[in-house]
Design an enzyme around this catalytic site. Sequence first.
Site, PDB file in Angstrom:
ATOM      1  N   THR A 194      -7.734  80.120  35.409  1.00 27.51           N
ATOM      2  CA  THR A 194      -7.930  78.990  36.317  1.00 27.51           C
ATOM      3  C   THR A 194      -8.374  77.760  35.538  1.00 27.51           C
ATOM      4  O   THR A 194      -8.393  77.759  34.302  1.00 27.51           O
ATOM      5  CB  THR A 194      -8.883  79.386  37.475  1.00 27.51           C
ATOM      6  OG1 THR A 194      -8.881  78.322  38.433  1.00 27.51           O
ATOM      7  CG2 THR A 194     -10.301  79.647  37.018  1.00 27.51           C
TER       8      THR A 194
ATOM      9  N   LYS B 283      -5.242  76.488  32.402  1.00 26.89           N
ATOM     10  CA  LYS B 283      -3.885  76.919  32.794  1.00 26.89           C
ATOM     11  C   LYS B 283      -2.781  76.463  31.835  1.00 26.89           C
ATOM     12  O   LYS B 283      -1.754  77.123  31.725  1.00 26.89           O
ATOM     13  CB  LYS B 283      -3.562  76.438  34.214  1.00 26.89           C
ATOM     14  CG  LYS B 283      -4.297  77.205  35.309  1.00 26.89           C
ATOM     15  CD  LYS B 283      -3.823  76.742  36.673  1.00 26.89           C
ATOM     16  CE  LYS B 283      -4.545  77.473  37.786  1.00 26.89           C
ATOM     17  NZ  LYS B 283      -3.999  77.143  39.106  1.00 26.89           N
TER      18      LYS B 283
ATOM     19  N   SER C 231     -15.525  81.446  42.350  1.00 28.53           N
ATOM     20  CA  SER C 231     -14.166  81.957  42.530  1.00 28.53           C
ATOM     21  C   SER C 231     -14.115  83.090  43.565  1.00 28.53           C
ATOM     22  O   SER C 231     -14.996  83.956  43.610  1.00 28.53           O
ATOM     23  CB  SER C 231     -13.636  82.490  41.197  1.00 28.53           C
ATOM     24  OG  SER C 231     -12.409  83.149  41.416  1.00 28.53           O
TER      25      SER C 231
HETATM   26  P1  NAP Z   1      -5.572  67.803  39.711  1.00 23.41           P
HETATM   27  O1  NAP Z   1      -4.531  68.233  38.752  1.00 23.41           O
HETATM   28  O2  NAP Z   1      -6.868  67.262  39.208  1.00 23.41           O
HETATM   29  O3  NAP Z   1      -4.893  66.677  40.671  1.00 23.41           O
HETATM   30  C1  NAP Z   1      -5.676  65.996  41.615  1.00 23.41           C
HETATM   31  C2  NAP Z   1      -4.782  65.194  42.547  1.00 23.41           C
HETATM   32  O4  NAP Z   1      -5.630  64.571  43.543  1.00 23.41           O
HETATM   33  C3  NAP Z   1      -4.029  64.053  41.865  1.00 23.41           C
HETATM   34  O5  NAP Z   1      -2.806  63.852  42.525  1.00 23.41           O
HETATM   35  C4  NAP Z   1      -4.977  62.865  42.083  1.00 23.41           C
HETATM   36  O6  NAP Z   1      -4.337  61.608  42.065  1.00 23.41           O
HETATM   37  C5  NAP Z   1      -5.444  63.154  43.503  1.00 23.41           C
HETATM   38  N1  NAP Z   1      -6.697  62.475  43.794  1.00 23.41           N
HETATM   39  C6  NAP Z   1      -7.931  62.806  43.326  1.00 23.41           C
HETATM   40  N2  NAP Z   1      -8.854  61.956  43.824  1.00 23.41           N
HETATM   41  C7  NAP Z   1      -8.183  61.053  44.594  1.00 23.41           C
HETATM   42  C8  NAP Z   1      -8.568  59.928  45.384  1.00 23.41           C
HETATM   43  N3  NAP Z   1      -9.844  59.562  45.473  1.00 23.41           N
HETATM   44  N4  NAP Z   1      -7.612  59.274  46.074  1.00 23.41           N
HETATM   45  C9  NAP Z   1      -6.312  59.655  45.990  1.00 23.41           C
HETATM   46  N5  NAP Z   1      -5.879  60.705  45.280  1.00 23.41           N
HETATM   47  C10 NAP Z   1      -6.796  61.397  44.587  1.00 23.41           C
HETATM   48  O7  NAP Z   1      -5.969  68.967  40.714  1.00 23.41           O
HETATM   49  P2  NAP Z   1      -5.078  70.233  41.189  1.00 23.41           P
HETATM   50  O8  NAP Z   1      -5.320  71.360  40.289  1.00 23.41           O
HETATM   51  O9  NAP Z   1      -3.687  69.745  41.416  1.00 23.41           O
HETATM   52  O10 NAP Z   1      -5.779  70.599  42.584  1.00 23.41           O
HETATM   53  C11 NAP Z   1      -5.671  69.764  43.722  1.00 23.41           C
HETATM   54  C12 NAP Z   1      -6.247  70.480  44.944  1.00 23.41           C
HETATM   55  O11 NAP Z   1      -5.505  71.665  45.206  1.00 23.41           O
HETATM   56  C13 NAP Z   1      -7.698  70.926  44.776  1.00 23.41           C
HETATM   57  O12 NAP Z   1      -8.368  70.668  45.984  1.00 23.41           O
HETATM   58  C14 NAP Z   1      -7.617  72.402  44.528  1.00 23.41           C
HETATM   59  O13 NAP Z   1      -8.732  73.113  45.016  1.00 23.41           O
HETATM   60  C15 NAP Z   1      -6.393  72.774  45.358  1.00 23.41           C
HETATM   61  N6  NAP Z   1      -5.729  73.986  44.847  1.00 23.41           N
HETATM   62  C16 NAP Z   1      -5.553  75.019  45.706  1.00 23.41           C
HETATM   63  C17 NAP Z   1      -4.933  76.179  45.288  1.00 23.41           C
HETATM   64  C18 NAP Z   1      -4.749  77.316  46.258  1.00 23.41           C
HETATM   65  O14 NAP Z   1      -4.425  78.428  45.825  1.00 23.41           O
HETATM   66  N7  NAP Z   1      -4.921  77.090  47.546  1.00 23.41           N
HETATM   67  C19 NAP Z   1      -4.502  76.301  43.965  1.00 23.41           C
HETATM   68  C20 NAP Z   1      -4.696  75.234  43.088  1.00 23.41           C
HETATM   69  C21 NAP Z   1      -5.312  74.068  43.544  1.00 23.41           C
HETATM   70  P3  NAP Z   1      -4.210  60.780  40.680  1.00 23.41           P
HETATM   71  O15 NAP Z   1      -3.049  61.392  39.956  1.00 23.41           O
HETATM   72  O16 NAP Z   1      -3.971  59.406  41.119  1.00 23.41           O
HETATM   73  O17 NAP Z   1      -5.514  60.956  39.933  1.00 23.41           O
END
Ligand code: NAP
Length: 295
Positions: free
Chosen positions: A68, A72, A21
Site C-alpha cells: 500500500t 505501490k 489498515s
Molecule cells: P493520490 O494519488 O494522492 O491522488 C489524490 C487525488 O485527489 C488527485 O487527483 C488530487 O488532485 C486530488 N485532490 C487532493 N486534494 C484535493 C483538493 N483539495 N481539491 C481537489 N482535488 C484534490 O491518492 P490516491 O491513491 O489516488 O487515492 C485517492 C482516494 O482514493 C483516497 O481517498 C484513497 O483512500 C482512496 N482509495 C480507495 C481505495 C479502495 O480500495 N477503496 C484504493 C485506493 C485509494 P491533484 O492531482 O490536483 O493533486
Amino acid sequence: MISTNAQTKLLGLLGNPVGHSLSPIIHSNLAKNCNENYAYLAFAVETQKLADAVKGGYALGVQGFNVTVPHKKEVMQYLADVDDKAALIGAVNTLVRTETGFKGYNTDMPGLLRAMAYDGICLKGKHVVILGAGGVANAAVCAMLEADVAGILVLNRTVQKALELADYFNRAYGTDKVRAAAFSDDFYSVMEKMDSDDSKQSWIAIQATSVGMYPNVTQCVMEDEKFYKKVAVGYDLIMNPAVTMFMKRVKQSGGEAYNGVRMLLFQGVLAYELWTGHKISDELATKVLHILENN
Ligand code: NAP
C-alpha cells in the site's frame, strides 16, 4: 493471540503507515472461513528499507504481500516479474511468491470491477466521469476501458495530470475514449459532446480524489448541483466516512451511491485468490463485508 503452528504460512502488508489498515481483518477472516492456515501481519516499512523487506520476506518464506501507500510504484523494481496489467497501470498492490522471487499484480483494477459487478452496476456502453487523476484514478480508468464503457471523462484539479492520464491510456488501448478537463473548465460541453442524449441522469461518476475523507467529512470535490443531475450512479472510492458528502449529493439528486469498502474488499479477495488458488464465493465476501462495515 491468533492460533498458529509450525505449518502456518505468512502473508503480510507492506506500507507506511499501516496502523489503520483493514487488510488484516479481510485476510484473517478469509483464511478462517476457508479453514486455511495463514497468518496475516501488517508491516510498517520505510522507503529506504523496502528492498530489504521484500528480500527478507522472500527469504523467510512469506507466501504473499499486499503493498500500500507509499510503496505501490517503488516496489516494482524489487520483483522477479510484474503482471502486464500492473505494468500498464504502473502500480503493484499484491506480491505473489514464485520460484524466482515475488511477482507483482494490481488487484485494485479488477477489484473495482468486481465491486461494481457485486453492486449490480452495468458498465458496458455507459459514460463514466472520474473525479481525480492520482494513483487510484489510473486503476479506475484502466478498469473502465476493460469494461468497454462508451466514454470516460477525467476531471482533476491539476489538469496536466488528467491530460497525461487520458493520453497514456488512449495510446495503450488504441482508442480515443478517454477525455480530460479541469474542474474549472467548461467540462459540461465535453459531457454533452460525449453523450448526445444528455436529457437524463445517465452518467456513472467515480469519486477518486481524497477530498471528503475523514476528518474532512464536510468537503466535496464537486459542489455544482448541475453535475449531480447527470449522475445515475455515484461510486466514491473513499471508505471513511461510510457516507461521504459526495454520496449525499448523489442521493439528493436521485442517484444511487456507494462507498469504497467493496473495492477494498474485492482487491483483497483477488489477492487472496492469487495467493491460495481458491475462489472466494460472493457469499463469503458478503460475510467479510459485514465484518468490515461493523468494524
Ligand atoms: P493520490 O494519488 O494522492 O491522488 C489524490 C487525488 O485527489 C488527485 O487527483 C488530487 O488532485 C486530488 N485532490 C487532493 N486534494 C484535493 C483538493 N483539495 N481539491 C481537489 N482535488 C484534490 O491518492 P490516491 O491513491 O489516488 O487515492 C485517492 C482516494 O482514493 C483516497 O481517498 C484513497 O483512500 C482512496 N482509495 C480507495 C481505495 C479502495 O480500495 N477503496 C484504493 C485506493 C485509494 P491533484 O492531482 O490536483 O493533486
